[in-house]
Design a protein around this motif. Structure first.
Motif, PDB file in Angstrom:
ATOM      1  N   SER A   1       0.857  -1.194   0.000  1.00 55.60           N
ATOM      2  CA  SER A   1       0.000   0.000   0.000  1.00 55.60           C
ATOM      3  C   SER A   1       0.888   1.238   0.000  1.00 55.60           C
ATOM      4  O   SER A   1       2.097   1.139   0.270  1.00 55.60           O
ATOM      5  N   GLY A   2       0.273   2.373  -0.264  1.00 55.25           N
ATOM      6  CA  GLY A   2       1.018   3.631  -0.192  1.00 55.25           C
ATOM      7  C   GLY A   2       1.535   3.852   1.221  1.00 55.25           C
ATOM      8  O   GLY A   2       2.674   4.303   1.418  1.00 55.25           O
TER       9      GLY A   2
ATOM     10  N   TYR B   1      -1.048  14.230   3.757  1.00 53.93           N
ATOM     11  CA  TYR B   1      -2.130  13.224   3.756  1.00 53.93           C
ATOM     12  C   TYR B   1      -2.370  12.722   5.194  1.00 53.93           C
ATOM     13  O   TYR B   1      -1.395  12.461   5.934  1.00 53.93           O
TER      14      TYR B   1
ATOM     15  N   ASP C   1       6.044  12.669  -1.479  1.00 56.00           N
ATOM     16  CA  ASP C   1       4.874  11.879  -1.871  1.00 56.00           C
ATOM     17  C   ASP C   1       4.347  12.523  -3.157  1.00 56.00           C
ATOM     18  O   ASP C   1       3.874  13.663  -3.144  1.00 56.00           O
TER      19      ASP C   1
ATOM     20  N   THR D   1       2.015  11.132  -5.235  1.00 54.55           N
ATOM     21  CA  THR D   1       0.821  10.389  -5.632  1.00 54.55           C
ATOM     22  C   THR D   1      -0.057  11.167  -6.618  1.00 54.55           C
ATOM     23  O   THR D   1      -0.571  10.609  -7.586  1.00 54.55           O
ATOM     24  N   PHE D   2      -0.225  12.490  -6.373  1.00 52.51           N
ATOM     25  CA  PHE D   2      -1.167  13.268  -7.182  1.00 52.51           C
ATOM     26  C   PHE D   2      -0.660  13.526  -8.600  1.00 52.51           C
ATOM     27  O   PHE D   2      -1.444  13.916  -9.457  1.00 52.51           O
TER      28      PHE D   2
ATOM     29  N   MET E   1       7.756   8.728  -3.314  1.00 53.10           N
ATOM     30  CA  MET E   1       6.787   7.715  -2.909  1.00 53.10           C
ATOM     31  C   MET E   1       5.482   7.965  -3.669  1.00 53.10           C
ATOM     32  O   MET E   1       5.114   9.112  -3.922  1.00 53.10           O
TER      33      MET E   1
ATOM     34  N   SER F   1       1.330   6.435  -3.740  1.00 50.00           N
ATOM     35  CA  SER F   1       0.277   5.458  -3.515  1.00 50.00           C
ATOM     36  C   SER F   1      -0.096   4.977  -4.914  1.00 50.00           C
ATOM     37  O   SER F   1      -0.770   5.685  -5.669  1.00 50.00           O
TER      38      SER F   1
ATOM     39  N   THR G   1      -2.089   2.864  -5.626  1.00 53.58           N
ATOM     40  CA  THR G   1      -3.532   2.639  -5.611  1.00 53.58           C
ATOM     41  C   THR G   1      -4.246   3.661  -6.506  1.00 53.58           C
ATOM     42  O   THR G   1      -5.379   3.436  -6.932  1.00 53.58           O
ATOM     43  N   LYS G   2      -3.568   4.794  -6.765  1.00 55.03           N
ATOM     44  CA  LYS G   2      -4.209   5.902  -7.500  1.00 55.03           C
ATOM     45  C   LYS G   2      -3.842   5.816  -8.994  1.00 55.03           C
ATOM     46  O   LYS G   2      -4.199   4.864  -9.646  1.00 55.03           O
TER      47      LYS G   2
ATOM     48  N   THR H   1      -4.428  -2.196  -4.612  1.00 59.70           N
ATOM     49  CA  THR H   1      -3.851  -1.384  -3.535  1.00 59.70           C
ATOM     50  C   THR H   1      -2.353  -1.665  -3.498  1.00 59.70           C
ATOM     51  O   THR H   1      -1.944  -2.828  -3.372  1.00 59.70           O
ATOM     52  N   ALA H   2      -1.539  -0.620  -3.630  1.00 57.51           N
ATOM     53  CA  ALA H   2      -0.094  -0.819  -3.684  1.00 57.51           C
ATOM     54  C   ALA H   2       0.613   0.499  -3.410  1.00 57.51           C
ATOM     55  O   ALA H   2       0.007   1.570  -3.488  1.00 57.51           O
TER      56      ALA H   2
ATOM     57  N   LEU I   1      -8.881   8.461  -5.500  1.00 52.94           N
ATOM     58  CA  LEU I   1      -8.655   9.286  -6.687  1.00 52.94           C
ATOM     59  C   LEU I   1      -7.786   8.531  -7.667  1.00 52.94           C
ATOM     60  O   LEU I   1      -7.256   7.467  -7.350  1.00 52.94           O
TER      61      LEU I   1
HETATM   62  C1  LIG Z   1      -1.359  11.638  -1.133  1.00 54.53           C
HETATM   63  C2  LIG Z   1      -1.557  10.263  -0.581  1.00 54.53           C
HETATM   64  N1  LIG Z   1      -0.511   9.629  -0.025  1.00 54.53           N
HETATM   65  C3  LIG Z   1      -0.638   8.379   0.487  1.00 54.53           C
HETATM   66  C4  LIG Z   1      -1.855   7.712   0.479  1.00 54.53           C
HETATM   67  C5  LIG Z   1      -1.945   6.333   1.078  1.00 54.53           C
HETATM   68  O1  LIG Z   1      -2.020   5.388   0.069  1.00 54.53           O
HETATM   69  P1  LIG Z   1      -2.700   3.931   0.250  1.00 54.53           P
HETATM   70  O2  LIG Z   1      -4.151   4.165   0.524  1.00 54.53           O
HETATM   71  O3  LIG Z   1      -2.400   3.227  -1.013  1.00 54.53           O
HETATM   72  O4  LIG Z   1      -2.030   3.308   1.442  1.00 54.53           O
HETATM   73  C6  LIG Z   1      -2.963   8.340  -0.084  1.00 54.53           C
HETATM   74  C7  LIG Z   1      -4.276   7.666  -0.089  1.00 54.53           C
HETATM   75  O5  LIG Z   1      -5.299   8.258  -0.290  1.00 54.53           O
HETATM   76  C8  LIG Z   1      -2.811   9.642  -0.623  1.00 54.53           C
HETATM   77  O6  LIG Z   1      -3.849  10.292  -1.177  1.00 54.53           O
END
Ligand SMILES: Cc1ncc(COP(=O)(O)O)c(C=O)c1O
Length: 395
Positions: free
Chosen positions: A78-79, A104, A175, A177-178, A195, A197, A199-200, A209-210, A328
């Motif tokens: 997961s993230g 987050y 992070d 992710t976005f 890093m 997530s 998952t997005k 989920t990763a 998202l």
């Molecule tokens: C910006 C951000 N970082 C980390 C995470 C955590 O990721 P995960 O839900 O895959 O553990 C999220 C999850 O919404 C996130 O939006």
């Protein structure tokens, strides 16, 4: 053979693939075996799936490293697991973290409730203000930021933060992710670890989920040691699904970016909407930084309805194509109200001070046709407005 240097669309499909052999499958198979044969001396590259180095992990991690421009990558379950491995690899008791205050919520909980129990302290700062460096202490080992923040989409000038962190001898963890590696690659701007997530956007279909870390061989090696022992392994099925999702990352991001810019422009013209937040708009606080450092402005969009919380509730209820759900980065459009989800723990006044007044709706635009999304938002805005008129008449 992949051309050198290959573009991100090509890397997303081919980087890390084993060399083709006659009769070998074009698509990497899922290897579910938890253990692998070794030689008489007990040697072998693949030993045990909890080590996270099965065939599916190896292909996936090589691809992720290529996309983010790192030597190596670590993919975990997961993230949050990725963030935990990053922080556990960089910190020990007595160390200090400086983290963005727009972080987050899960990461904040990891820092404030878990790492604090291990004797690691965190100071939250406004990373967008140059004074943030005043929070650095001799024992600060990590500076933690997000390339694009949730939900007001501040875009961090990572190079500036990286210079200050480096001068202090602290590692910068971002992070991202976005943005996904298609819109931004923090390592190119001096970050030490990136890093996601996965998952997005990386997975992209809201069905896996990763989490992912990318960086130098030494830093990923340290994170990998933590993962082996703490055990947040990515299941081989999930690794395969993620690899499959990444193949279309480049085309998905093109459409996400296009939908983001087009729908932000459209929303700006609507009288029912007081404020539109999207880095593509010149009105966005960080538009200049975004235009300079991002390869795409993304598909996260914030809108603030003039009618406040009640209008936002009527709006999200009236949507037909876009759906109300957290998370998202998937192909489908999802909306949420931060006051009920990510920022529920704050008071309305605290939220307003952070740029998220009641009436704020976060939209993760998918890759549907922009015209269909606009038609849906249009009818929902009208329905929200009609509800207001009915209420006024009843008053
Ligand atoms: C910006 C951000 N970082 C980390 C995470 C955590 O990721 P995960 O839900 O895959 O553990 C999220 C999850 O919404 C996130 O939006």
């Amino acid at each position: 053979m992949m051309p050198h240097p290959a573009g991100p669309g090509t890397q997303a499909i081919h980087a890390g693939d084993p060399a083709p052999r006659p009769n070998a499958p074009v698509v990497n198979p899922i290897v579910t075996s938890t253990t692998f044969y070794m030689d008489a001396e007990g040697r072998g590259d693949l030993l045990y799936t909890r080590y996270g180095n099965g065939p599916n992990h190896q292909v996936l991690e090589a691809r992720l490293a290529a996309l983010d421009g790192g030597d190596d990558a670590l993919a975990v379950g997961s993230g949050m697991a990725a963030m935990a491995c990053a922080l556990l690899s960089l910190l020990q008791a007595g160390d200090h973290v400086v983290a963005t205050d727009a972080i987050y919520g899960g990461t904040r909980a990891l820092l404030s409730t878990e790492l604090s129990r291990l004797g690691i302290q965190t100071t939250y700062v406004d990373l967008f203000s140059p004074e943030w460096t005043e929070a650095l202490r001799p024992e600060t080992r990590v500076v933690l930021g997000e390339s694009v923040s949730n939900p007001i989409l501040r875009v961090l000038d990572v190079a500036t933060v990286a210079r200050a962190a480096q001068a202090h001898g602290a590692a910068l963890v971002i992070d991202s992710t976005f943005t996904s590696p298609l819109n931004f690659r923090p390592l190119e701007h001096g970050a030490d670890l990136v890093m996601h997530s996965a998952t997005k956007y990386l997975g992209g279909h809201s069905d896996v989920t990763a989490g992912v870390l990318v960086g130098s061989a030494a830093r990923i090696g340290e994170a990998r040691k933590r993962a082996r022992v703490w055990g947040p392994v990515l299941d081989p099925h999930a690794a395969w699904l993620l690899e499959r999702g990444i193949k279309t990352l480049s085309v998905r991001m093109e459409r996400h970016n296009r939908n983001g810019a087009e729908i932000a422009r459209w929303a700006q013209e609507r009288l029912e909407i007081a404020r539109v937040i999207h880095p593509s708009l010149p009105s966005h606080t960080d538009h200049e930084t975004a235009a300079r450092i991002l390869d795409g402005f993304g598909a996260m969009l914030g809108i603030e309805l003039r009618g406040g919380g009640p209008a936002a509730t009527r709006f999200v209820r009236a949507l037909q194509l876009a759906k109300l759900a957290p998370s998202l980065g998937g192909v489908e459009t999802l909306v949420s109200e931060p006051r009920h989800t990510s920022h529920a723990a704050m008071t309305p006044a605290e939220r307003a001070a952070n740029g998220i007044p009641d009436g704020f709706v976060r939209i993760s635009l998918g890759i549907e046709d922009a015209a269909d999304l606009i038609a849906d938002f249009d009818q929902a805005l009208r329905a929200a407005d009609a509800g207001e008129t009915e209420r006024e008449a009843a008053d």
